[in-house]
Design a protein around this motif. Structure first.
Motif, PDB file in Angstrom:
ATOM      1  N   GLU A   1       0.657  -1.199  -0.018  1.00 58.15           N
ATOM      2  CA  GLU A   1      -0.044   0.144   0.081  1.00 58.15           C
ATOM      3  C   GLU A   1       0.540   1.164  -0.042  1.00 58.15           C
ATOM      4  OE1 GLU A   1      -2.855  -0.218   3.081  1.00 58.15           O
ATOM      5  OE2 GLU A   1      -4.011  -1.814   2.315  1.00 58.15           O
ATOM      6  N   LEU A   2       2.240   1.107   0.304  1.00 59.69           N
ATOM      7  CA  LEU A   2       3.011   2.215   0.364  1.00 59.69           C
ATOM      8  C   LEU A   2       3.137   2.759  -1.098  1.00 59.69           C
ATOM      9  CD1 LEU A   2       5.713   1.234   3.197  1.00 59.69           C
ATOM     10  CD2 LEU A   2       3.660   2.768   3.539  1.00 59.69           C
ATOM     11  N   PRO A   3       3.438   3.997  -1.213  1.00 60.36           N
ATOM     12  CA  PRO A   3       3.886   4.418  -2.384  1.00 60.36           C
ATOM     13  C   PRO A   3       5.259   4.159  -3.210  1.00 60.36           C
ATOM     14  CG  PRO A   3       3.596   6.377  -1.051  1.00 60.36           C
ATOM     15  CD  PRO A   3       3.407   5.211  -0.385  1.00 60.36           C
ATOM     16  N   LEU A   4       5.927   3.480  -2.720  1.00 59.45           N
ATOM     17  CA  LEU A   4       7.149   3.407  -3.184  1.00 59.45           C
ATOM     18  C   LEU A   4       7.268   2.678  -4.831  1.00 59.45           C
ATOM     19  CD1 LEU A   4       8.158   1.291  -0.117  1.00 59.45           C
ATOM     20  CD2 LEU A   4       9.331   3.512  -0.795  1.00 59.45           C
ATOM     21  N   PRO A   5       8.182   3.068  -5.517  1.00 62.05           N
ATOM     22  CA  PRO A   5       8.341   2.401  -6.693  1.00 62.05           C
ATOM     23  C   PRO A   5       7.993   0.966  -7.020  1.00 62.05           C
ATOM     24  CG  PRO A   5      10.021   3.770  -6.182  1.00 62.05           C
ATOM     25  CD  PRO A   5       9.529   3.587  -5.047  1.00 62.05           C
ATOM     26  N   LYS A   6       7.046   0.557  -7.819  1.00 64.88           N
ATOM     27  CA  LYS A   6       6.560  -0.939  -8.116  1.00 64.88           C
ATOM     28  C   LYS A   6       6.928  -1.361  -9.407  1.00 64.88           C
ATOM     29  CE  LYS A   6       3.033  -0.777  -4.602  1.00 64.88           C
ATOM     30  NZ  LYS A   6       3.452   0.831  -4.092  1.00 64.88           N
ATOM     31  N   GLY A   7       6.590  -2.604  -9.471  1.00 66.86           N
ATOM     32  CA  GLY A   7       6.736  -3.073 -10.914  1.00 66.86           C
ATOM     33  C   GLY A   7       8.140  -2.972 -11.631  1.00 66.86           C
TER      34      GLY A   7
ATOM     35  N   PRO B   1       4.604   8.420 -10.180  1.00 65.91           N
ATOM     36  CA  PRO B   1       3.616   8.741  -9.202  1.00 65.91           C
ATOM     37  C   PRO B   1       3.991   8.112  -7.937  1.00 65.91           C
ATOM     38  CG  PRO B   1       2.895   6.730 -10.365  1.00 65.91           C
ATOM     39  CD  PRO B   1       4.372   7.162 -11.227  1.00 65.91           C
ATOM     40  N   SER B   2       5.288   7.651  -7.747  1.00 62.83           N
ATOM     41  CA  SER B   2       5.911   7.091  -6.423  1.00 62.83           C
ATOM     42  C   SER B   2       6.328   8.021  -5.676  1.00 62.83           C
ATOM     43  CB  SER B   2       6.930   6.057  -6.938  1.00 62.83           C
ATOM     44  OG  SER B   2       7.988   6.643  -7.565  1.00 62.83           O
ATOM     45  N   SER B   3       6.458   7.673  -4.465  1.00 58.19           N
ATOM     46  CA  SER B   3       7.214   8.670  -3.529  1.00 58.19           C
ATOM     47  C   SER B   3       7.630   7.767  -2.324  1.00 58.19           C
ATOM     48  CB  SER B   3       6.271   9.757  -2.895  1.00 58.19           C
ATOM     49  OG  SER B   3       5.145   9.165  -2.304  1.00 58.19           O
TER      50      SER B   3
END
Ligand SMILES: [Cu+2]
Length: 474
Positions: free
Chosen positions: A184-190, A331-333
């Protein structure tokens, strides 16, 4: 007998190195041109491993990992005979908390193998105890419950006599455990969440992958995901980089660009309580460190090197390079709070671990004793909070040591009496203590009874005795 590799590779020892005859470190002049071409850094793109495919059976993700000898391409234009899981260097397994994994390990190597999930909270029968080796031609089922918090772990051999060789020759898989809260955290994904397994190895210009337990790896190459000093094309945005050191002995002290800032977000046991702005990152054998790098600070077209600041004569510092090739949405932070770490509380048991080298026998000892599979060094009661002092008594030899207890993560209480820095404020499973220094940790074992190992994770030291076993009791 003094183990030269243990001293040199793991030592701090510029002075010792200066005494090594030049021939041991030197090049072969006749092949210099070919060597230069094969060894030019940033000639090969980074390989991003695709996750191994799971069979979904009931509530389980089921994998088969076959350990075998494989020919892979490391030096351009040549093949290297290595040892792999499923034919790959640095394969990746993705797991989710709450979803248990079953792995059938099939051993097609000519040596015994005992698979261990480093950082895993797993029952004794699945922990890869040396007594549970899988013989050549054999197979065994491992159960990883995945009840622990998300973290980057790795899988390697823990057999009696061949663990160092099996790890060195390539059998190292990343085991990436995610959990819903972290997701759920906005860390970089994928595609912006990337595993970088790093190590050193001696690879000849003709591709020969050299295992020499008593030798000194002159002019090793740095492999990232099995690729020598690769380049990685990135977008000008934030990336989460999961660094895993699978070297037998090599410590990396990493810096980016000209000492540029990045954000340290996680270590062995997963997320830190809060992000830590950093410019230097230590990555000792078996440790994991995760960082977020914001490549939007570099104009498109920039090339940003990752280097290690500790090298030996004849080595170059380049580990890999990030080539910023395009713009991208981001969009990550990195949130200000990552994962609170609750203090384990007041310890009721204290233990001492004195790590030392015996020049008389060439053995590495814990509390004066080399490993004995017939000896249980201590018993711990599940649920007790324990305070461990890890004291490195090798000031004279300048040898660093680490301690890695299986089964549980721990909290670093202090180093030489000083509280740990913010980058050690999270859960650890491997703590490195420099020569002559000491660290204290708090640890609590839970859930699983039986025999588990604790040991130094510099593989030469482990091989030469620096291991013990503890029994978990109710
Ligand atoms: Cu050691």
């Amino acid at each position: 007998m003094l183990n030269r590799r243990s001293l040199l590779k793991a030592g701090t020892a510029a002075g010792v190195l200066a005494a090594v005859p030049a021939g041991l470190l030197g090049a072969r002049p006749g092949r210099a041109a070919a060597a230069a071409a094969a060894r030019a850094p940033f000639a090969v793109p980074l390989r991003i491993p695709r996750p191994q495919r799971a069979l979904r059976m009931g509530g389980y993700d089921v994998y088969r990992l076959t350990t075998r000898e494989s020919d892979v391409s490391i030096v351009p234009g040549a093949t290297s005979r290595v040892r792999t899981f499923n034919g790959q260097l640095s394969p990746l397994i993705r797991a989710q908390r709450g979803r248990p994994v079953l792995i059938e390990q099939v051993n097609e190597l000519p040596e015994p193998f005992s698979m261990h999930l480093h950082g895993g909270h797993v029952p004794h029968h699945s922990d890869g105890h040396p007594n549970n080796e899988v013989e050549p031609g054999g197979r065994r089922l491992f159960h990883y419950p995945n009840t622990q918090a998300g973290s980057t772990m790795w899988v390697h051999d823990h057999s009696h006599d061949t663990h160092a060789e099996n790890i060195y020759m390539g059998t190292a898989a990343t085991y990436l455990l995610t959990d819903p809260e972290e997701d759920e955290l906005p860390l970089p994904k994928g595609q912006y969440d990337v595993v970088l397994q790093m190590r050193d190895a001696k690879v000849e210009d003709d591709g020969t992958f050299v295992w020499d337990p008593n030798g000194f790896n002159d002019r090793p190459v740095f492999l990232v995901n099995g690729v020598p000093t690769p380049y990685f094309e990135v977008a000008a945005r934030k990336y989460r980089l999961r660094l895993v050191n699978t070297s037998n002995e090599r410590a990396f002290v990493l810096r980016l660009g000209e000492g540029d800032e990045f954000t340290h977000i996680a270590t062995d046991g997963g997320l830190l309580p809060a992000p830590v702005p950093s410019r230097v990152l230590q990555l000792w054998p078996a440790e994991r460190q995760e960082i977020v790098v914001d490549f939007s600070r570099y104009p498109v077209g920039s090339k940003v090197e990752l280097q290690t600041m500790v090298t030996y004569p004849g080595e170059t510092p380049e580990v890999m390079r990030f080539d910023v090739v395009r713009e991208a949405e981001d969009p990550s932070s990195v949130p200000e709070v990552l994962r609170p770490v609750e203090d384990l509380g007041t310890p009721t048991v204290e233990r001492m671990f004195e790590m030392s080298f015996s020049p008389e026998t060439g053995q590495h000892l814990i509390n004066g004793k080399p490993f004995d599979v017939n000896r249980v060094d201590f018993r711990s009661r599940l649920g007790d909070v324990e305070l461990w002092t890890i004291r490195n008594k090798d000031a004279e030899f300048g040898i660093p040591h680490s301690l890695h207890p299986h089964l549980a993560h721990f909290q670093v209480v202090d180093r030489n009496g000083q509280p740990p820095g913010p980058s050690e404020a999270g859960w650890k499973d491997t703590v490195t203590v420099r020569a002559g220094e000491e660290a204290r940790i708090k640890i609590q074992f839970t859930d699983y009874t039986g025999l588990f190992m604790f040991h130094c994770h510099l593989m030469g030291h482990l091989t030469m005795g620096m291991m013990g076993q503890m029994e978990m009791v109710r």
